[in-house]
Design an enzyme around this catalytic site. Structure first.
Site, PDB file in Angstrom:
ATOM      1  N   GLY A   1      -3.152   2.618  -0.169  1.00 33.90           N
ATOM      2  CA  GLY A   1      -4.448   2.604  -0.850  1.00 33.90           C
ATOM      3  C   GLY A   1      -4.732   1.157  -1.195  1.00 33.90           C
ATOM      4  O   GLY A   1      -4.086   0.599  -2.072  1.00 33.90           O
ATOM      5  N   HIS A   2      -5.627   0.536  -0.456  1.00 33.28           N
ATOM      6  CA  HIS A   2      -5.908  -0.893  -0.643  1.00 33.28           C
ATOM      7  C   HIS A   2      -7.285  -1.042  -1.284  1.00 33.28           C
ATOM      8  O   HIS A   2      -8.298  -0.701  -0.681  1.00 33.28           O
ATOM      9  CB  HIS A   2      -5.836  -1.625   0.699  1.00 33.28           C
TER      10      HIS A   2
ATOM     11  N   ASP B   1      -3.634 -11.734 -15.308  1.00 31.16           N
ATOM     12  CA  ASP B   1      -4.412 -11.389 -16.512  1.00 31.16           C
ATOM     13  C   ASP B   1      -3.803 -10.243 -17.311  1.00 31.16           C
ATOM     14  O   ASP B   1      -3.985 -10.154 -18.522  1.00 31.16           O
ATOM     15  CB  ASP B   1      -5.855 -11.024 -16.110  1.00 31.16           C
TER      16      ASP B   1
ATOM     17  N   LYS C   1      -2.753  -6.248  -2.066  1.00 32.29           N
ATOM     18  CA  LYS C   1      -2.934  -6.741  -0.698  1.00 32.29           C
ATOM     19  C   LYS C   1      -4.391  -6.635  -0.254  1.00 32.29           C
ATOM     20  O   LYS C   1      -4.938  -7.567   0.337  1.00 32.29           O
ATOM     21  CB  LYS C   1      -2.038  -5.933   0.270  1.00 32.29           C
TER      22      LYS C   1
ATOM     23  N   GLN D   1       2.255  -0.946   1.970  1.00 29.42           N
ATOM     24  CA  GLN D   1       3.444  -0.748   1.131  1.00 29.42           C
ATOM     25  C   GLN D   1       4.043  -2.120   0.748  1.00 29.42           C
ATOM     26  O   GLN D   1       3.311  -3.084   0.665  1.00 29.42           O
ATOM     27  CB  GLN D   1       4.487   0.156   1.829  1.00 29.42           C
TER      28      GLN D   1
ATOM     29  N   ASP E   1       1.280  -1.800  -3.718  1.00 28.12           N
ATOM     30  CA  ASP E   1       0.194  -1.931  -4.697  1.00 28.12           C
ATOM     31  C   ASP E   1       0.146  -3.299  -5.364  1.00 28.12           C
ATOM     32  O   ASP E   1      -0.283  -3.429  -6.519  1.00 28.12           O
ATOM     33  CB  ASP E   1       0.296  -0.828  -5.780  1.00 28.12           C
TER      34      ASP E   1
ATOM     35  N   THR F   1       3.753  10.453  -0.873  1.00 27.31           N
ATOM     36  CA  THR F   1       2.324  10.674  -1.101  1.00 27.31           C
ATOM     37  C   THR F   1       1.864  11.979  -0.438  1.00 27.31           C
ATOM     38  O   THR F   1       0.708  12.367  -0.585  1.00 27.31           O
ATOM     39  CB  THR F   1       1.497   9.512  -0.511  1.00 27.31           C
TER      40      THR F   1
HETATM   41  P1  GDP Z   1      -2.628  -2.778  -2.544  1.00 24.55           P
HETATM   42  O1  GDP Z   1      -2.142  -1.437  -2.152  1.00 24.55           O
HETATM   43  O2  GDP Z   1      -1.573  -3.825  -2.449  1.00 24.55           O
HETATM   44  O3  GDP Z   1      -3.889  -3.197  -1.843  1.00 24.55           O
HETATM   45  O4  GDP Z   1      -2.989  -2.674  -4.108  1.00 24.55           O
HETATM   46  P2  GDP Z   1      -3.801  -1.478  -4.811  1.00 24.55           P
HETATM   47  O5  GDP Z   1      -5.230  -1.601  -4.476  1.00 24.55           O
HETATM   48  O6  GDP Z   1      -3.137  -0.177  -4.579  1.00 24.55           O
HETATM   49  O7  GDP Z   1      -3.501  -1.794  -6.327  1.00 24.55           O
HETATM   50  C1  GDP Z   1      -3.868  -3.002  -6.922  1.00 24.55           C
HETATM   51  C2  GDP Z   1      -4.800  -2.680  -8.092  1.00 24.55           C
HETATM   52  O8  GDP Z   1      -4.934  -3.824  -8.913  1.00 24.55           O
HETATM   53  C3  GDP Z   1      -6.210  -2.331  -7.663  1.00 24.55           C
HETATM   54  O9  GDP Z   1      -6.752  -1.434  -8.574  1.00 24.55           O
HETATM   55  C4  GDP Z   1      -6.932  -3.671  -7.718  1.00 24.55           C
HETATM   56  O10 GDP Z   1      -8.324  -3.531  -7.927  1.00 24.55           O
HETATM   57  C5  GDP Z   1      -6.281  -4.283  -8.915  1.00 24.55           C
HETATM   58  N1  GDP Z   1      -6.161  -5.749  -8.903  1.00 24.55           N
HETATM   59  C6  GDP Z   1      -5.937  -6.586  -7.849  1.00 24.55           C
HETATM   60  N2  GDP Z   1      -5.800  -7.848  -8.281  1.00 24.55           N
HETATM   61  C7  GDP Z   1      -5.918  -7.816  -9.623  1.00 24.55           C
HETATM   62  C8  GDP Z   1      -5.843  -8.803 -10.657  1.00 24.55           C
HETATM   63  O11 GDP Z   1      -5.595  -9.975 -10.424  1.00 24.55           O
HETATM   64  N3  GDP Z   1      -6.017  -8.368 -11.946  1.00 24.55           N
HETATM   65  C9  GDP Z   1      -6.256  -7.067 -12.256  1.00 24.55           C
HETATM   66  N4  GDP Z   1      -6.405  -6.753 -13.535  1.00 24.55           N
HETATM   67  N5  GDP Z   1      -6.346  -6.118 -11.306  1.00 24.55           N
HETATM   68  C10 GDP Z   1      -6.156  -6.484 -10.021  1.00 24.55           C
HETATM   69  P1  IMO Z   2       0.124   0.444  -0.522  1.00 19.97           P
HETATM   70  O1  IMO Z   2      -0.136  -0.009   0.905  1.00 19.97           O
HETATM   71  C1  IMO Z   2       2.881   2.199  -3.375  1.00 19.97           C
HETATM   72  C2  IMO Z   2       5.652   5.224  -1.860  1.00 19.97           C
HETATM   73  C3  IMO Z   2       5.470   6.629  -2.340  1.00 19.97           C
HETATM   74  C4  IMO Z   2       6.905   7.146  -2.261  1.00 19.97           C
HETATM   75  C5  IMO Z   2       7.430   6.445  -1.019  1.00 19.97           C
HETATM   76  C6  IMO Z   2       7.370   7.286   0.248  1.00 19.97           C
HETATM   77  O2  IMO Z   2      -1.070   0.929  -1.227  1.00 19.97           O
HETATM   78  O3  IMO Z   2       0.886  -0.611  -1.256  1.00 19.97           O
HETATM   79  P2  IMO Z   2       5.444   8.181   1.832  1.00 19.97           P
HETATM   80  O4  IMO Z   2       4.129   8.822   1.525  1.00 19.97           O
HETATM   81  O5  IMO Z   2       5.347   6.916   2.584  1.00 19.97           O
HETATM   82  O6  IMO Z   2       6.414   9.146   2.442  1.00 19.97           O
HETATM   83  O7  IMO Z   2       6.062   7.825   0.378  1.00 19.97           O
HETATM   84  O8  IMO Z   2       6.645   5.291  -0.848  1.00 19.97           O
HETATM   85  N1  IMO Z   2       4.454   4.612  -1.255  1.00 19.97           N
HETATM   86  C7  IMO Z   2       3.711   3.675  -1.846  1.00 19.97           C
HETATM   87  N2  IMO Z   2       3.790   3.142  -3.084  1.00 19.97           N
HETATM   88  N3  IMO Z   2       1.954   1.755  -2.513  1.00 19.97           N
HETATM   89  C8  IMO Z   2       1.877   2.252  -1.260  1.00 19.97           C
HETATM   90  O9  IMO Z   2       1.065   1.737  -0.315  1.00 19.97           O
HETATM   91  C9  IMO Z   2       2.748   3.293  -0.905  1.00 19.97           C
HETATM   92  N4  IMO Z   2       2.933   4.032   0.222  1.00 19.97           N
HETATM   93  C10 IMO Z   2       3.975   4.828  -0.008  1.00 19.97           C
HETATM   94  O10 IMO Z   2       4.972   6.680  -3.648  1.00 19.97           O
HETATM   95  O11 IMO Z   2       7.634   6.670  -3.361  1.00 19.97           O
HETATM   96 MG    MG Z   3      -2.052   0.494  -2.948  1.00 16.76          MG
END
Ligand code: GDP
Ligand code: IMO
Ligand code: MG
Length: 420
Positions: free
Chosen positions: A40-41, A331, A16, A222, A13, A129
């Site tokens: 979840g991207h 931020d 990416k 991840q 998270d 998850t």
């Molecule tokens: P990913 O799994 O690495 O793609 O990241 P996620 O989408 O799960 O989580 C990142 C969260 O932070 C999302 O809700 C994005 O919209 C948000 N986000 C990404 N970059 C920024 C940033 O620079 N500032 C803020 N406030 N939110 C951000």
């Molecule tokens: P993105 O790509 C954050 C965590 C789960 C749990 C562990 C194992 O959005 O960064 P799984 O479902 O793979 O058996 O869960 O890994 N986890 C993540 N945490 N971002 C993710 O993906 C994750 N994918 C799995 O919360 O702790």
């Molecule tokens: Mg994510």
């Protein structure tokens, strides 16, 4: 031409999705290399927000090829819902997407096994998850997996029933219901939908594309601390999230890899169980969660928050060979009077800058304290507009890691991205 790799350096998270989308105009091909619908991207532009689970984050750009690599585990039901939710239309997604014949399938019973196994762990649960990831990769490794290419073989249903019989036996051991019920029907319907998409030998496709001079970006899911080998085992996911995973998850020779872009948040988060040394269970942690909207993109669970962990970041940079750092969510730290960074741990009574075998054994943390910045930075368009304290924080990280920070993200929108 070399393939660039973009991956998370923390516990997932990191942002990416946002950066892959922002960099997509520079590439011809965007290829996911591991994970599955546990990811979840999030991508935001034009006041709309999309969360991708299986589809690579280049999908919103015209004339780009997006690839689901062999390293993924694909749930056809999630895939179908995701394609239908993008607002692009199935035909457009079909034109922009290729799926590896060697990617593995998540069966309905994999999700049941995931739930049954987690329940059996009680307090020691991983915090999965529950998308069936672990059981699907278990079947892959034990050579019982079903792959996308199997869909086109006449024995498909027979193999499916044999797998389900095996899963049912396992589920009985957990004292768990063995009837996949309605989801089985939905799964078969979703497979018919998936069959409309182009499936290829991604390994040959990528090799040919490289020879043609195509620019390729490999997208990780991840983060390094969730890697099956290098993460906080057993509190990890079931795939190799590190740079080497791009080679095995797409069929790229290591000699064909180029830059490694490492993404990290200006602080740390983790969702699910497992050690998290810098976790804050106080008002500062809550403030990060509130300001950063730190709730899981896939499950909605609140994310645990804490200060930046330098030993963990340096370790991730080392195992991935990171060439550039991208700092996300700067931020969110605006308004903190002080920024803390964990410089080292105390372990076995002495200061340690290397990660111990078990992070839960760390005795205490040693922090550096840097001045915070008071102003809102979400409107900044260039490095020059940043407050001096933010520049100092970034320069401190660069000094400590020896890697340049070349992107700073100051908001979720595509446009809130500062290039240096
Ligand atoms: P990913 O799994 O690495 O793609 O990241 P996620 O989408 O799960 O989580 C990142 C969260 O932070 C999302 O809700 C994005 O919209 C948000 N986000 C990404 N970059 C920024 C940033 O620079 N500032 C803020 N406030 N939110 C951000
Ligand atoms: P993105 O790509 C954050 C965590 C789960 C749990 C562990 C194992 O959005 O960064 P799984 O479902 O793979 O058996 O869960 O890994 N986890 C993540 N945490 N971002 C993710 O993906 C994750 N994918 C799995 O919360 O702790
Ligand atoms: Mg994510």
């Amino acid at each position: 031409m070399k393939i660039d790799i973009l991956l998370g350096l923390q516990w997932g998270d990191e942002g990416k999705g946002k950066i892959v989308d922002a960099l997509s105009p520079d590439y011809d091909i965007i290829a996911r290399f591991q994970g599955g619908p546990n990811a979840g991207h999030t991508i935001e532009f034009n006041n709309t927000k999309h969360v991708l689970h299986l589809i690579p984050s280049g999908i919103f750009h015209k004339n780009k090829v997006n690839i689901i690599g062999n390293g993924l585990v694909v749930d056809p039901v999630v895939f179908r819902k995701e394609v239908e939710s993008l607002g692009l239309g199935t035909e457009t997604v079909r034109e922009r997407l290729l799926i590896s014949t060697k990617a593995h399938l998540i069966l309905p019973t994999h999700k049941m096994l995931d739930a049954a196994h987690e329940a059996s762990l009680g307090e020691a649960r991983i915090g999965s998850t529950l998308r069936g990831i672990g059981p699907a990769y278990t079947d892959k490794a034990s050579r019982n997996g079903m792959r996308v290419g199997d869909l086109f073989r006449k024995e498909f249903r027979d193999i499916y029933h044999a797998r389900v019989a095996e899963h049912s036996r396992k589920l009985k051991g957990y004292d768990y219901s063995d009837n996949p019920g309605e989801s089985e029907e939905e799964w078969f319907e979703a497979l018919e939908y998936l069959k409309q998409f182009t499936t290829v030998n991604v390994d040959y496709y990528i090799c040919r594309s490289l020879k043609e001079g195509k620019r390729i970006l490999a997208e990780g899911a991840q983060g390094t601390m969730l890697d099956i080998d290098f993460g906080t085992y057993p509190y990890v996911t079931s795939s190799n999230t590190v740079a080497a995973g791009a080679c095995t998850g797409l069929g790229i020779a290591p000699s064909c890899t180029g830059e490694v872009f490492g993404i990290f948040k200006a602080y740390c988060t983790r969702v699910g169980s497992g050690p998290f040394p810098t976790e804050l269970n106080d008002a500062d942690g809550q403030l990060m969660r509130d300001r950063g909207n730190e709730y899981g993109s896939t499950t909605g669970r609140p994310r645990r928050c804490g200060w930046l962990d330098l030993p963990a970041l340096k370790y991730a940079i080392m195992v991935n060979g990171v060439t550039r750092l991208f700092m996300m969510k700067a931020d969110v730290l605006s308004g903190f009077s002080e920024i803390k960074v964990c410089r080292s741990y105390t372990f076995n009574g002495s200061e340690a800058i290397e990660l111990p075998y078990c992070l839960a054994d760390i005795e205490s943390l040693n922090y550096d304290t840097l001045p915070g910045w008071r102003c809102d930075i979400t409107g900044c368009h260039s490095w020059d507009e940043f407050p001096e304290e933010l520049k100092s924080y970034i320069e401190y990280i660069e000094r400590e890691t020896g890697v340049p920070v070349t992107i700073v993200s100051v908001g979720p929108d595509r446009s809130s991205t500062i290039y240096r």
